[in-house]
Design an enzyme around this catalytic site. Structure first.
Site, PDB file in Angstrom:
ATOM      1  N   ALA A  71       0.890  -1.254   0.037  1.00  0.00           N
ATOM      2  CA  ALA A  71      -0.019  -0.050   0.098  1.00  0.00           C
ATOM      3  C   ALA A  71       0.780   1.347  -0.041  1.00  0.00           C
ATOM      4  CB  ALA A  71      -0.877  -0.094   1.034  1.00  0.00           C
ATOM      5  N   VAL A  72       0.304   2.353   0.295  1.00  0.00           N
ATOM      6  CA  VAL A  72       1.063   3.500   0.450  1.00  0.00           C
ATOM      7  C   VAL A  72       2.417   3.360   0.793  1.00  0.00           C
ATOM      8  CG1 VAL A  72      -0.239   4.817   2.107  1.00  0.00           C
ATOM      9  CG2 VAL A  72       0.864   6.196   0.504  1.00  0.00           C
ATOM     10  N   GLY A 123       4.216   1.046   2.107  1.00  0.00           N
ATOM     11  CA  GLY A 123       5.191   0.014   1.859  1.00  0.00           C
ATOM     12  C   GLY A 123       5.745   0.205   0.481  1.00  0.00           C
ATOM     13  N   ALA A 129      -2.443  -2.397  10.854  1.00  0.00           N
ATOM     14  CA  ALA A 129      -1.824  -2.832  12.163  1.00  0.00           C
ATOM     15  C   ALA A 129      -3.012  -4.074  12.764  1.00  0.00           C
ATOM     16  CB  ALA A 129      -1.680  -1.824  13.018  1.00  0.00           C
ATOM     17  N   GLU A 131       1.148  15.125  18.299  1.00  0.00           N
ATOM     18  CA  GLU A 131       0.578  15.406  16.731  1.00  0.00           C
ATOM     19  C   GLU A 131      -0.949  15.874  17.015  1.00  0.00           C
ATOM     20  OE1 GLU A 131       1.347  12.728  13.707  1.00  0.00           O
ATOM     21  OE2 GLU A 131      -0.468  12.935  13.042  1.00  0.00           O
ATOM     22  N   HIS A 173       4.484  10.136  19.915  1.00  0.00           N
ATOM     23  CA  HIS A 173       4.531  11.194  19.060  1.00  0.00           C
ATOM     24  C   HIS A 173       3.162  11.609  18.307  1.00  0.00           C
ATOM     25  CE1 HIS A 173       4.453  11.603  14.399  1.00  0.00           C
ATOM     26  NE2 HIS A 173       5.656  12.163  14.522  1.00  0.00           N
ATOM     27  N   ASN A 174       2.479  10.307  17.963  1.00  0.00           N
ATOM     28  CA  ASN A 174       1.159  10.812  17.340  1.00  0.00           C
ATOM     29  C   ASN A 174       0.111  11.602  18.425  1.00  0.00           C
ATOM     30  OD1 ASN A 174       2.078   9.184  15.649  1.00  0.00           O
ATOM     31  ND2 ASN A 174       0.171   8.177  15.113  1.00  0.00           N
ATOM     32  N   SER A 182       6.762   7.660  10.949  1.00  0.00           N
ATOM     33  CA  SER A 182       6.047   8.528  10.634  1.00  0.00           C
ATOM     34  C   SER A 182       6.411   9.417   9.343  1.00  0.00           C
ATOM     35  CB  SER A 182       6.085   9.604  11.797  1.00  0.00           C
ATOM     36  OG  SER A 182       5.522  10.546  11.702  1.00  0.00           O
ATOM     37  N   HIS A 235      -9.171   6.986  55.038  1.00  0.00           N
ATOM     38  CA  HIS A 235      -8.259   6.631  54.024  1.00  0.00           C
ATOM     39  C   HIS A 235      -6.735   7.151  54.465  1.00  0.00           C
ATOM     40  CE1 HIS A 235     -10.602   5.057  51.099  1.00  0.00           C
ATOM     41  NE2 HIS A 235     -11.362   6.070  50.707  1.00  0.00           N
ATOM     42  N   ASN A 244       3.075  -8.832  -1.420  1.00  0.00           N
ATOM     43  CA  ASN A 244       1.757  -8.317  -1.079  1.00  0.00           C
ATOM     44  C   ASN A 244       0.880  -9.544  -1.083  1.00  0.00           C
ATOM     45  OD1 ASN A 244       0.407  -5.825  -0.518  1.00  0.00           O
ATOM     46  ND2 ASN A 244      -0.913  -6.640  -2.012  1.00  0.00           N
ATOM     47  N   LYS A 278       6.553   6.095  19.320  1.00  0.00           N
ATOM     48  CA  LYS A 278       5.814   6.552  18.243  1.00  0.00           C
ATOM     49  C   LYS A 278       4.254   6.848  18.455  1.00  0.00           C
ATOM     50  CE  LYS A 278       4.240   6.995  13.765  1.00  0.00           C
ATOM     51  NZ  LYS A 278       2.861   6.575  13.510  1.00  0.00           N
TER      52      LYS A 278
HETATM   53  P1  NBP Z   1      -2.683  -0.239   4.906  1.00  0.00           P
HETATM   54  O1  NBP Z   1      -2.539   0.162   6.513  1.00  0.00           O
HETATM   55  O2  NBP Z   1      -3.916   0.445   4.434  1.00  0.00           O
HETATM   56  O3  NBP Z   1      -2.571  -1.815   4.854  1.00  0.00           O
HETATM   57  C1  NBP Z   1      -2.560  -2.121   3.558  1.00  0.00           C
HETATM   58  C2  NBP Z   1      -1.846  -3.544   3.516  1.00  0.00           C
HETATM   59  O4  NBP Z   1      -2.260  -4.398   4.599  1.00  0.00           O
HETATM   60  C3  NBP Z   1      -1.789  -4.212   1.961  1.00  0.00           C
HETATM   61  O5  NBP Z   1      -0.680  -4.877   2.129  1.00  0.00           O
HETATM   62  C4  NBP Z   1      -2.962  -5.209   2.231  1.00  0.00           C
HETATM   63  O6  NBP Z   1      -2.844  -6.204   1.348  1.00  0.00           O
HETATM   64  C5  NBP Z   1      -2.632  -5.700   3.889  1.00  0.00           C
HETATM   65  N1  NBP Z   1      -3.846  -6.462   4.367  1.00  0.00           N
HETATM   66  C6  NBP Z   1      -4.798  -5.960   4.832  1.00  0.00           C
HETATM   67 BR1  NBP Z   1      -5.506  -4.298   4.800  1.00  0.00          BR
HETATM   68  N2  NBP Z   1      -5.580  -6.851   5.177  1.00  0.00           N
HETATM   69  C7  NBP Z   1      -4.880  -7.914   4.949  1.00  0.00           C
HETATM   70  C8  NBP Z   1      -5.160  -9.364   5.504  1.00  0.00           C
HETATM   71  N3  NBP Z   1      -6.205  -9.654   5.963  1.00  0.00           N
HETATM   72  N4  NBP Z   1      -4.291 -10.273   5.370  1.00  0.00           N
HETATM   73  C9  NBP Z   1      -3.172  -9.870   4.754  1.00  0.00           C
HETATM   74  N5  NBP Z   1      -2.828  -8.539   4.321  1.00  0.00           N
HETATM   75  C10 NBP Z   1      -3.765  -7.569   4.512  1.00  0.00           C
HETATM   76  O7  NBP Z   1      -1.360   0.355   4.613  1.00  0.00           O
HETATM   77  P2  NBP Z   1      -0.755   1.595   4.858  1.00  0.00           P
HETATM   78  O8  NBP Z   1      -1.489   2.863   4.711  1.00  0.00           O
HETATM   79  O9  NBP Z   1       0.498   1.629   3.815  1.00  0.00           O
HETATM   80  O10 NBP Z   1       0.035   1.274   5.919  1.00  0.00           O
HETATM   81  C11 NBP Z   1       0.714   0.519   6.562  1.00  0.00           C
HETATM   82  C12 NBP Z   1       1.032   0.471   7.925  1.00  0.00           C
HETATM   83  O11 NBP Z   1       1.854   1.769   8.324  1.00  0.00           O
HETATM   84  C13 NBP Z   1      -0.122   0.531   9.056  1.00  0.00           C
HETATM   85  O12 NBP Z   1       0.108   0.192   9.932  1.00  0.00           O
HETATM   86  C14 NBP Z   1      -0.132   2.076   9.107  1.00  0.00           C
HETATM   87  O13 NBP Z   1      -0.920   2.553  10.476  1.00  0.00           O
HETATM   88  C15 NBP Z   1       0.938   2.449   9.036  1.00  0.00           C
HETATM   89  N6  NBP Z   1       1.147   3.878   8.750  1.00  0.00           N
HETATM   90  C16 NBP Z   1       0.655   4.644   7.703  1.00  0.00           C
HETATM   91  C17 NBP Z   1       0.785   5.762   7.579  1.00  0.00           C
HETATM   92  C18 NBP Z   1       0.035   6.604   6.451  1.00  0.00           C
HETATM   93  O14 NBP Z   1       0.303   7.660   6.250  1.00  0.00           O
HETATM   94  N7  NBP Z   1      -0.769   5.683   5.472  1.00  0.00           N
HETATM   95  C19 NBP Z   1       1.877   6.671   8.095  1.00  0.00           C
HETATM   96  C20 NBP Z   1       2.524   6.007   9.170  1.00  0.00           C
HETATM   97  C21 NBP Z   1       2.296   4.592   9.512  1.00  0.00           C
HETATM   98  P3  NBP Z   1      -3.885  -6.359   0.192  1.00  0.00           P
HETATM   99  O15 NBP Z   1      -3.300  -5.342  -0.881  1.00  0.00           O
HETATM  100  O16 NBP Z   1      -3.711  -7.722  -0.264  1.00  0.00           O
HETATM  101  O17 NBP Z   1      -5.157  -5.649   0.584  1.00  0.00           O
END
Ligand code: NBP
Length: 482
Positions: A11-12, A14, A76, A190, A186-187, A128, A451, A32, A183
């Site tokens: 996703a975004v 990774g 998560a 934020e 941090h949030n 982050s 108390h 993935n 982290k």
């Molecule tokens: P997402 O939190 O949207 O997760 C997407 C990924 O999780 C995809 O690879 C998806 O696979 C996989 N996934 C899901 Br959803 N359900 C699944 C399941 N049941 N079994 C296996 N894989 C599954 O992605 P993200 O926004 O890139 O965030 C990734 C992590 O980083 C999260 O923990 C997020 O909280 C954290 N984070 C995000 C940001 C941000 O700005 N977005 C910032 C900092 C930290 P699929 O493609 O097959 O559905």
């Protein structure tokens, strides 16, 4: 040639982290759950790079250099456990799994302990900076198994944001879930920063009647002061952004704030640790109150409680507001570091607070010039219990205090809700008062519940009970607590 690291989750976050690793000379294998996304990635953003794909976890593992490093960038929660369970049997002793998601740190503690029994090294790393940070330099907060750190360090410090002095905004935080704990705070910070900025905007808009363009110019100016930060910068941009009709888009956005839980976790954690993290907790409640939109709309019709205009010189009020914002922000960070310190001591994490500030200096959402001063404060005195007692911050707080009081008093006078600026001031008032009215509380607790209390004229640790009414007994309570 085998790959340096495998990343699961396209996703975004990774995808951008992988591209960043590739730019920094590391060979990455991408995988993935929905395998079609691997090909889409390889034929799209990753085209022409050294990135390779995997069609299964077995394929991924076979393409990695030993000790293998596999980073999870997936949603998560349970998904992380599912991947760990599937990966562990495929790995050898000494291999490393990294969870880079927004995980609640007790989960990291649990995973670290169970993988350690299997001989697999686990790192929980807070990342982050959102999409742009991941692509060009995030802040990374890794914790977990210290033996794994030397293998991961070149990659993480290579891709992390750098300060102006070239230092990486990534360093080892501590064992177990320490990285995800930091982290989380941090949030929380934020949340506090965002609410404080929103309160300043509200004061200018509703109290002073300033336009979006005027406020944009003010935030732009503030960004050249000690308030220099990413969030102040984007606030100026937001105020300048016009909708199709030429009006400021921000005024058309519904005033109900969403949340994903990390601010709430921080507040809950503070309550559990007994740390007065009032500002961040109030910022979470402010989002909760904002979401009661329908109720607020009804209540405004029923209650005669309008926001009154603020009289006087606008430029002077704006400068007072800048000082109130700066002082409140110092309190928020001071409270955040109080919580970090408490958790570090309780869990025996030996956290380096200056390093934590450095990791937040660049790359992340709360990045700001001010974090450099926080780092200096903790370098000068690693035992500093309250940031506001460091000379640099104490001077600012003392200078800002008159204006800060004026702003908060005016908000009460005019009916403008400013939960975080006022709660920060209330906290400082309490923290700098040697004798608080808790003597009355203790008397009440002893009166109705036996108390006991300590006395000012006796050594600490000696407890007394008084038969206040002459009707109760002399037995004190050990079980009933209020
Ligand atoms: P997402 O939190 O949207 O997760 C997407 C990924 O999780 C995809 O690879 C998806 O696979 C996989 N996934 C899901 Br959803 N359900 C699944 C399941 N049941 N079994 C296996 N894989 C599954 O992605 P993200 O926004 O890139 O965030 C990734 C992590 O980083 C999260 O923990 C997020 O909280 C954290 N984070 C995000 C940001 C941000 O700005 N977005 C910032 C900092 C930290 P699929 O493609 O097959 O559905």
């Amino acid at each position: 040639m085998k790959a340096d690291i495998g990343v699961i989750g396209l996703a975004v976050m990774g995808q951008n982290l992988i591209l960043n690793m590739n730019d920094n000379g590391f060979k990455v294998v991408a995988y993935n759950r929905t395998v079609a996304k691997v090909d889409e990635f390889l034929n799209g953003p990753a085209k022409g790079t050294n990135i390779v794909g995997a069609t299964s976890l077995e394929d991924l593992v076979s393409k990695l250099e030993s000790p293998r490093k596999v980073m999870l960038m997936v949603r998560a929660g349970d998904v992380v456990d599912q991947f760990i369970d599937a990966l562990a049997p495929l790995l050898d002793e000494g291999d490393i799994i990294i969870d880079g998601g927004n995980t609640n740190y007790p989960d990291t503690n649990r995973r670290y302990a169970s993988l350690r029994e299997k001989g697999i090294r686990f790192i929980g790393a807070g990342v982050s900076g959102g999409e742009e940070g991941a692509r060009f330099g995030p802040s990374i907060m890794p914790g977990g198994d210290p033996e794994a750190w030397p293998f991961v360090k070149p990659i993480f410090q290579g891709i992390a944001a750098k300060t102006e002095q070239g230092e990486a905004c990534c360093d080892w935080v501590g064992k177990e879930g320490a990285g995800h704990f930091v982290k989380m705070v941090h949030n929380g910070i934020e949340y506090g920063d965002m609410q404080l900025i929103s309160e300043a905007y509200h004061f200018m808009k509703e109290g002073l009647g300033l336009s979006a363009d005027e406020m944009q110019a003010i935030f732009t100016e503030w960004n050249k002061t000690e308030l220099d930060s990413y969030l102040v910068e984007i606030t100026a941009d937001i105020l300048g952004y016009k909708d199709e009709d030429g009006e400021a888009l921000v005024e058309k956005i519904l005033d109900t704030a969403g949340q994903k839980g990390t601010g709430k976790w921080t507040g809950i954690n503070a309550l559990e640790h007994g740390i007065p993290l009032t500002l961040i907790t109030d910022s979470v409640f402010a989002r909760c109150l904002s979401s009661l939109k329908d109720q607020r709309v009804e209540a405004e019709k029923v209650f005669n409680n309008p926001i009154l205009a603020i009289e006087g010189d606008k430029a002077q009020w704006v400068d007072a507001l800048r000082q109130a914002l700066l002082a409140s922000k110092i309190i928020s960070y001071a409270q955040g570091f109080m919580l970090i310190r408490e958790a570090s001591e309780e869990n025996d994490w030996s956290l380096n607070y200056g390093n934590v500030a450095l990791m937040w200096r660049g790359g992340c959402i709360i990045r700001s010039a001010f974090l450099g001063n926080i780092r200096d404060a903790f370098e000068a005195n690693p035992e500093l219990a309250f940031l506001g007692l460091d000379n640099y911050f104490k001077d600012i707080l003392e200078q800002c205090l008159p204006a800060w009081r004026k702003v908060v008093a005016k908000s009460f006078e005019t009916g403008l809700p400013m939960p975080c600026m006022s709660s920060a001031l209330t906290f400082l008032n309490g923290y700098t008062t040697a004798r608080l009215p808790a003597n009355m509380l203790q008397a009440q607790r002893d009166y109705f519940g036996a108390h006991t209390y300590e006395r000012t004229d006796k050594p600490r640790g000696e407890f007394f009970h008084t038969n206040w009414t002459g009707k109760g007994g002399d037995i004190s309570s050990t079980t009933y607590d209020v």
